[in-house]
Design a protein around this motif. Structure first.
Motif, short mmCIF file in Angstrom:
data_model
loop_
_atom_site.label_atom_id
_atom_site.label_comp_id
_atom_site.label_asym_id
_atom_site.label_seq_id
_atom_site.Cartn_x
_atom_site.Cartn_y
_atom_site.Cartn_z
N ASN A 1 0.82 -1.21 0.00
CA ASN A 1 0.00 0.00 0.00
C ASN A 1 0.86 1.26 0.00
OD1 ASN A 1 -3.23 -0.21 0.58
ND2 ASN A 1 -2.15 -2.07 1.24
N VAL A 2 1.90 1.27 0.80
CA VAL A 2 2.76 2.45 0.90
C VAL A 2 3.46 2.73 -0.42
CG1 VAL A 2 4.86 3.33 2.00
CG2 VAL A 2 3.06 2.30 3.40
N THR A 3 3.88 1.68 -1.11
CA THR A 3 4.58 1.84 -2.40
C THR A 3 3.64 1.91 -3.58
OG1 THR A 3 4.83 -0.58 -2.57
CG2 THR A 3 6.63 0.66 -1.52
N THR B 1 -3.25 3.43 6.91
CA THR B 1 -4.48 3.04 7.60
C THR B 1 -5.50 2.45 6.65
OG1 THR B 1 -5.44 5.26 7.35
CG2 THR B 1 -4.13 4.85 9.32
N GLY B 2 -5.35 2.73 5.36
CA GLY B 2 -6.24 2.13 4.37
C GLY B 2 -6.07 0.62 4.27
N VAL B 3 -4.99 0.11 4.83
CA VAL B 3 -4.77 -1.34 4.84
C VAL B 3 -5.95 -2.04 5.49
CG1 VAL B 3 -3.32 -3.20 5.75
CG2 VAL B 3 -2.26 -1.15 4.81
N TRP B 4 -6.49 -1.48 6.59
CA TRP B 4 -7.64 -2.09 7.25
C TRP B 4 -8.94 -1.34 6.94
CZ3 TRP B 4 -3.40 -0.35 10.22
CH2 TRP B 4 -3.55 0.89 10.85
N GLY B 5 -8.94 -0.51 5.90
CA GLY B 5 -10.15 0.19 5.49
C GLY B 5 -10.93 -0.58 4.43
N GLN C 1 -11.24 8.07 4.87
CA GLN C 1 -10.01 8.83 4.88
C GLN C 1 -10.08 9.89 5.99
OE1 GLN C 1 -8.40 10.03 1.03
NE2 GLN C 1 -9.68 8.50 -0.02
N ASP C 2 -9.97 9.40 7.19
CA ASP C 2 -10.10 10.26 8.37
C ASP C 2 -9.35 9.60 9.51
OD1 ASP C 2 -11.77 12.58 9.72
OD2 ASP C 2 -11.91 10.84 11.04
N ILE C 3 -8.76 10.41 10.38
CA ILE C 3 -7.96 9.88 11.47
C ILE C 3 -8.81 9.05 12.43
CG2 ILE C 3 -8.27 11.95 12.89
CD1 ILE C 3 -5.12 9.71 12.65
N GLY C 4 -10.10 9.39 12.55
CA GLY C 4 -10.97 8.61 13.42
C GLY C 4 -11.10 7.17 12.96
#
Length: 660
Positions: A61-63, A86-90, A165-168
């Motif tokens: 995901n990062v790359t 965090t999108g890994v678990w989204g 796409q939110d810190i929460g």
């Protein structure tokens, strides 16, 4: 290559989990110490392997490796780095990988910190934990592989769902999973005890820290999810009785009952069979929540849209583990000792009262959540069960429980003095009466239910601290001696008081915002003003602002009172071109414990004005502050030297004496 390593590590972890699910239990049956020890090695190895797989998915995901289907469907090169991680678990596949990572993590904790558990119990617990791990690893590899490749690889990804796409939402799922999955340890201990056919107070002492740890994380996870929905969705509410919200709330209620029941079992060797059943039901409700979120039977902002195949697979897991556990319980329960006796008026009796109402409340939420689904399956008719049902069923069940909460810590074990406890609660009763009279006077007698709600909240707030002050004996010994006695109290006493105090704080916020919230819906153009709760909100301007992967239409408002400007609020509508979705970013100004909440709606046909929704929410932040008190209270109890993760370690001297 990194992706293939992750996939291979995941497959290898399944093999290790299969060994862990069989060998330790065989060793326990044969009394073979070496076979039982394989559980410790396998549990640690499975966690390391799944950790490697998770790290590989994070790297992809990062790359922005769009040759991986999961990355292509849920990421984009323009997405901020935080949300790439965090999108890994989204998404479904990544969140399930996080689920099994946490499951393996708890198993490894038992392996490492369960050195003082009886060898057979530890072996059986690790084996049962491996059964669960094996089932979900099979689910991931057969239906939800996060490492599936695309050929040819796309040049760009489809981006993550904008509302995620939110810190929460970066924090909420891990906390929730730590709670959900943490209850698997209590489940494994219960099944292991049923397999052995033996359960005692030591069992409760071992299982209670794990249950408390899971309860703390689930409390924070639910709270974080509630606050995210409140500020991110722009609807102004903090709880909707959404089926997926209920799916996390039910194991929290059952877990709370389990904590109190395990306390009775630990202290008085009572409620043994009931505690075992609660441990099974609590994790069963966690599995039910997993099914509801991932089966596709619900439509919710919290749910993952998945195909029916996955739902059938999880339903099979649900039936095997819940059905198997309940069958085993039915076969073994009659052979277990019932436990000690106690008088109805006692601390044990108060905790039984607590359990009765908590389980009834759980049942009402379960019926309200599942009834529409069952009705649709049987008749094809679609109905919705919402706030009116839950308010009329859940609320009345909780009121007697909340009223009884301050009595529990003041009653003695085995036999208590109800009159003596009531006398020590005079100050709490005075606070409640003052709140009742004050609210009735403030509202002119028009909000009777609100007055009683405030009275109940103040009863809880003052009553939760009464036990500490009674044990410190300030009035009898003086402030200096009383303070010394207070500091010397066990941490669990402070934990209980803080957790109960937190319930009162949350109730105070709920009653306040439910009774005195104000709302204005109006159409405003720049320069227009609206009045609410003694404040004047002026629409200063609206402007377009570019974001990293979105375009924002931002409105700026000035908050004034008596002519002076107090604050500025910015709220926006964000358009994500890749997903072709628009989200609402609410603007919030916090004043004390209250908030002024602003949300932009749709523009007028001539684009000269825009719909604006404004709320004044008195004391609403107390709802979430109270949950923090609860979690801190749980942490205090967990830190008590008498309550460790596992059985207490014997001192070296005692061990040496035992060996002579």
């Amino acid at each position: 290559m990194i992706v293939e390593i992750g996939h291979f590590a995941l497959v290898l972890s399944l093999s290790v989990a299969l060994f862990q699910s069989v060998l330790p239990m065989v060793g326990a049956r044969k009394g073979d110490q070496r076979l039982m020890e394989t559980g410790t090695i396998a549990a640690t190895g499975a966690f390391v392997l799944i950790g490697i797989a998770f790290a590989a998915l994070v790297t992809a995901n990062v790359t922005s490796d769009f040759s991986v289907l999961n990355v292509f469907e849920n990421s984009n090169s323009a997405k901020p780095m935080l949300y790439k991680v965090t999108g890994v678990w989204g998404n479904h596949e990544g969140s399930m990988l996080l689920w099994v990572l946490i499951l393996a993590f708890f198993g490894s904790l038992v392996a490492l910190f369960g050195r003082d558990l009886p060898a057979t119990l530890k072996a059986n617990v690790l084996a049962v934990q491996a059964w669960i791990l094996t089932a979900f690893l099979l689910f991931i590899l057969l239906t939800s592989n996060p490492f599936q490749r695309l050929d040819p690889a796309p040049m760009e990804g489809q981006d993550l769902n904008p509302i995620l796409q939110d810190i929460g939402l970066a924090i909420h799922p891990p906390l929730l999973y730590l709670g959900y999955v943490g209850f698997s340890i209590a489940f494994s201990f219960a099944i292991a005890a049923l397999i052995d056919g033996r359960i005692d107070a030591a069992w409760a002492r071992w299982v209670r820290p794990w249950t408390l740890l899971a309860w703390i994380f689930l409390t924070l996870g639910i709270s974080m999810g509630s606050y995210w929905a409140y500020y991110e969705l722009g609807w102004g509410g903090w709880w909707f009785w959404d089926p997926v919200e209920n799916a996390s709330f039910m194991p929290w209620l059952a877990g709370t009952a389990l904590l109190h029941s395990a306390l009775v079992m630990e202290k008085r060797s009572a409620l043994k069979i009931w505690t075992i059943l609660l441990a099974i039901l609590t994790f069963s409700l966690s599995l039910l929540g997993t099914f509801l979120v991932r089966s596709g039977v619900l439509t919710s902002v919290h749910a993952f849209a998945t195909d029916p195949t996955r739902g059938v697979f999880i339903l099979a897991i649900l039936c095997i583990f819940i059905g198997g556990a309940l069958v085993l319980f039915a076969l073994r329960a009659s052979s277990l000792e019932g436990g000690g006796l106690f008088a109805p008026i006692s601390r044990e009796g108060a905790l039984v009262f607590n359990n009765l109402f908590l389980t009834t409340a759980t049942a009402t939420v379960l019926v309200g959540t599942l009834y529409p689904l069952v009705l649709e399956v049987l008749t094809g008719e679609k109905i919705s069960v919402g706030e009116p049902f839950f308010n009329l069923t859940f609320g009345p069940v909780m009121v007697p429980l909340l009223f009884a909460v301050p009595f529990g810590p003041l009653l003695g074990w085995k036999r208590g003095d109800l009159l003596g406890a009531a006398q020590r609660l005079y100050f709490a009763a005075g606070c409640a009466l003052a709140a009742l009279v004050g609210i009735l006077a403030y509202t002119g007698g028009t909000k009777v239910l609100a007055a009683f709600g405030f009275a109940l909240a103040f009863w809880l707030l003052a009553g939760s601290l009464t036990d500490l002050f009674s044990r410190a004996a300030f009035l009898r010994t003086g402030w200096r001696t009383g303070l010394s006695r207070l500091i010397g109290l066990p941490r669990s006493a402070f934990g209980t008081a803080l957790a109960h105090f937190g319930v009162g704080v949350t109730l105070l916020g709920i009653v306040s915002v439910s009774s005195f919230e104000k709302e204005v819906i109006t159409t405003m153009a720049p320069g227009a003003s609206a009045d609410i709760a003694g404040y004047t909100l002026t629409f200063d301007r609206v402007e377009q602002r570019p974001g990293p992967n979105f375009e924002a239409q931002t409105g700026t408002f000035s908050v004034r009172q008596g002519g002076g400007e107090l604050a500025r609020i910015e709220t926006s509508k964000r358009f994500f071109p890749v997903r072709q979705m628009t989200t609402t970013e609410s603007g919030i100004w916090t004043h004390g414990f209250s908030q002024l909440y602003v949300s932009l709606g749709d523009p007028s046909p001539d684009n000269r004005s825009i719909v604006v929704r404004i709320w004044w929410k008195p004391l609403i932040t107390l709802i979430w502050i109270g949950t923090v008190f609860m979690a801190v209270g749980g942490a205090f109890s967990l830190a008590d030297r008498r309550l460790r993760v596992g059985a207490p370690v014997r001192s070296r001297r005692k061990a040496a004496l035992a060996g002579t």
